[in-house]
Design an enzyme around this catalytic site. Structure first.
Site, PDB file in Angstrom:
ATOM      1  N   LYS A 193      -9.315 -76.954  25.418  1.00 40.68           N
ATOM      2  CA  LYS A 193      -8.355 -75.744  25.634  1.00 40.68           C
ATOM      3  C   LYS A 193      -6.924 -76.469  25.800  1.00 40.68           C
ATOM      4  CE  LYS A 193      -6.449 -72.666  29.173  1.00 40.68           C
ATOM      5  NZ  LYS A 193      -6.780 -72.017  30.755  1.00 40.68           N
ATOM      6  N   GLU A 238       0.254 -66.967  40.839  1.00 38.14           N
ATOM      7  CA  GLU A 238      -0.843 -67.646  40.990  1.00 38.14           C
ATOM      8  C   GLU A 238      -0.495 -68.945  42.113  1.00 38.14           C
ATOM      9  OE1 GLU A 238      -3.646 -70.311  38.267  1.00 38.14           O
ATOM     10  OE2 GLU A 238      -2.077 -69.031  37.506  1.00 38.14           O
ATOM     11  N   GLU A 418       1.626 -62.075  23.875  1.00 37.23           N
ATOM     12  CA  GLU A 418       1.445 -62.620  25.169  1.00 37.23           C
ATOM     13  C   GLU A 418       2.761 -63.164  26.010  1.00 37.23           C
ATOM     14  OE1 GLU A 418      -1.438 -65.480  27.989  1.00 37.23           O
ATOM     15  OE2 GLU A 418      -2.614 -64.224  26.422  1.00 37.23           O
TER      16      GLU A 418
END
Length: 432
Positions: A193, A238, A418
């Protein structure tokens, strides 16, 4: 933003400096119903600080002292500086809660190679609210504490006028090409990733008052932590790490889908997000990286078996709350350093993902995606990840950032969409 004075430039840790004189007093909670409304008009965007969520948190103004550093040891140097000056401080704290007494607000650069400095700022005045408690902390370097000042609502910030937006480092198409290259490397087995970010330049007709941004972000995104430190302003969902009296918690977000505004449709989208193999894979990498880092500092740790879907105004995220009991002397900043960069902002394996980021993004992230938050003298504090944010580069101009986690199943155009959704909070706050 503001250039440090000679007294602010860090030198040897043993350098003689005036001791901080700190006083915290309790005030009626009714006086601080609107924390952001107490912030005075700043001469510079870096003159105010904020850490506010759902009407609670901390705001401050003025600067007593500042620490700045670059490089791989930036966290360690900042922590040692803070320990040194708090050990020498003269403190009267009538409230004695996390967030009272000496307070430093911080924003750390994402990369050790960044040309942007990491910073800790000690404000002259900090106002806090938590539940039914409210307080004011004043800090000086004088022999006596500063005189109490009445808490009064300040003039509302001015509208910055028309704001224009333009791609900064890479166009959307070139960034999409970078995403495709990242997917090819993942499919080739180079890494699992990588998080790729892009930037957009926002330019207004008039000066952009940071209070304008903070107020609008709070109105539209009250479940996020709305922050301002040294000219970096944003609303992060977050929580990288919270440390309070030995208990450490971390909220991990990875895996995103844009909301439509239709409740029934969004509910179906939430279900698809919770079942998405691509997003669950991305989320698992992020959770594992946080849990592994915290294990080294805790006697016990709790990691839920599966994520929940966190609903924000414009997007939904897969989310997991990790918690543990700290069994060493780590401060909240030290824990943030151990977690940074997590797979949520970097990738897996970390070292390889970082190299890919440096090659494909073609920009210096600065303090975007680095830890941002506050710490008190005990080491307790809250550090989020600087997401959904912008950094001032002129009184009427900010550089906005958004990043997306790329895994084997990622599609370039979906990631572009996104990134557009993640830029929306700052664009909306600016009026765009």
């Amino acid at each position: 933003m503001t250039s440090p004075s000679p007294d602010d430039v860090p030198g040897p840790l043993g350098l003689s400096r005036p001791a901080l004189v700190v006083r915290t007093i309790s005030v009626p909670a009714a006086q601080v119903d609107d924390l952001l409304g107490l912030l005075p008009p700043p001469a510079d965007a870096g003159d105010i600080v904020s850490w506010v969520r759902k009407g609670e948190g901390l705001v401050g103004w003025g600067t007593v002292t500042t620490f700045r550093s670059r490089g791989s040891d930036r966290f360690a140097r900042a922590q040692e500086w803070w320990r040194t000056i708090t050990a020498e401080a003269i403190v009267r704290d009538d409230v004695d809660e996390p967030g009272t007494g000496p307070i430093a607000f911080g924003s750390m650069a994402y990369s050790a190679d960044s040309q942007t400095e990491s910073v800790l700022v000690v404000p002259e005045v900090v106002v806090g609210r938590r539940g039914g408690l409210a307080w004011v902390t004043t800090t000086t370097t004088e022999a006596v504490p500063a005189a109490d000042e009445p808490l009064e609502p300040q003039p509302a910030p001015a509208d910055p006028g028309v704001v224009t937006f333009a791609d900064r480092d890479l166009t959307k198409q070139r960034w999409a090409d970078a995403v495709e290259e990242a997917v090819a490397r993942i499919n080739g087995g180079d890494l699992d990733k990588v998080v790729l970010a892009r930037s957009v330049q926002a330019t207004a007709e008039e000066r952009i008052d940071p209070r304008w941004l903070l107020t609008r972000l709070t109105q539209d995104y009250d479940t996020t932590w709305v922050f301002a430190v040294d000219g970096l302003v944003g609303a992060t969902p977050e929580m990288l790490v919270r440390l309070e009296r030995g208990l450490v918690t971390s909220r991990v977000l990875a895996g995103t889908i844009q909301r439509t505004g239709d409740d029934s449709h969004d509910l179906a989208l939430a279900g698809s997000l919770a079942r998405s193999s691509k997003d669950l894979e991305e989320h698992e990498y992020a959770v594992r990286s946080v849990a592994d880092a915290l294990t080294d500092h805790t006697s016990s740790i709790n990691v839920p078996d599966s994520p929940f879907v966190l609903h924000l105004n414009n997007v939904m995220h897969l989310a997991t709350d990790v918690a543990g009991v700290v069994d060493d002397s780590s401060t909240s900043l030290a824990l943030a350093a151990s977690l940074h960069p997590s797979a949520a902002v970097c990738g897996t394996p970390t070292t390889h993902a970082d190299r890919v980021i440096a090659e494909l993004e073609q920009m210096d992230r600065g303090r975007y995606a680095g830890p941002v938050g506050w710490m008190d003298a005990s080491g307790d504090g809250e550090w989020g990840i600087a997401l959904r944010c912008g950094s001032y580069d002129a009184p009427n101009s900010l550089r906005l950032y958004a990043g997306c986690g790329i895994v084997a199943g990622s599609r370039a155009q979906d990631e572009v969409a996104e990134s557009v959704a993640k830029l929306l909070p700052m664009r909306t706050a600016l009026g765009g």
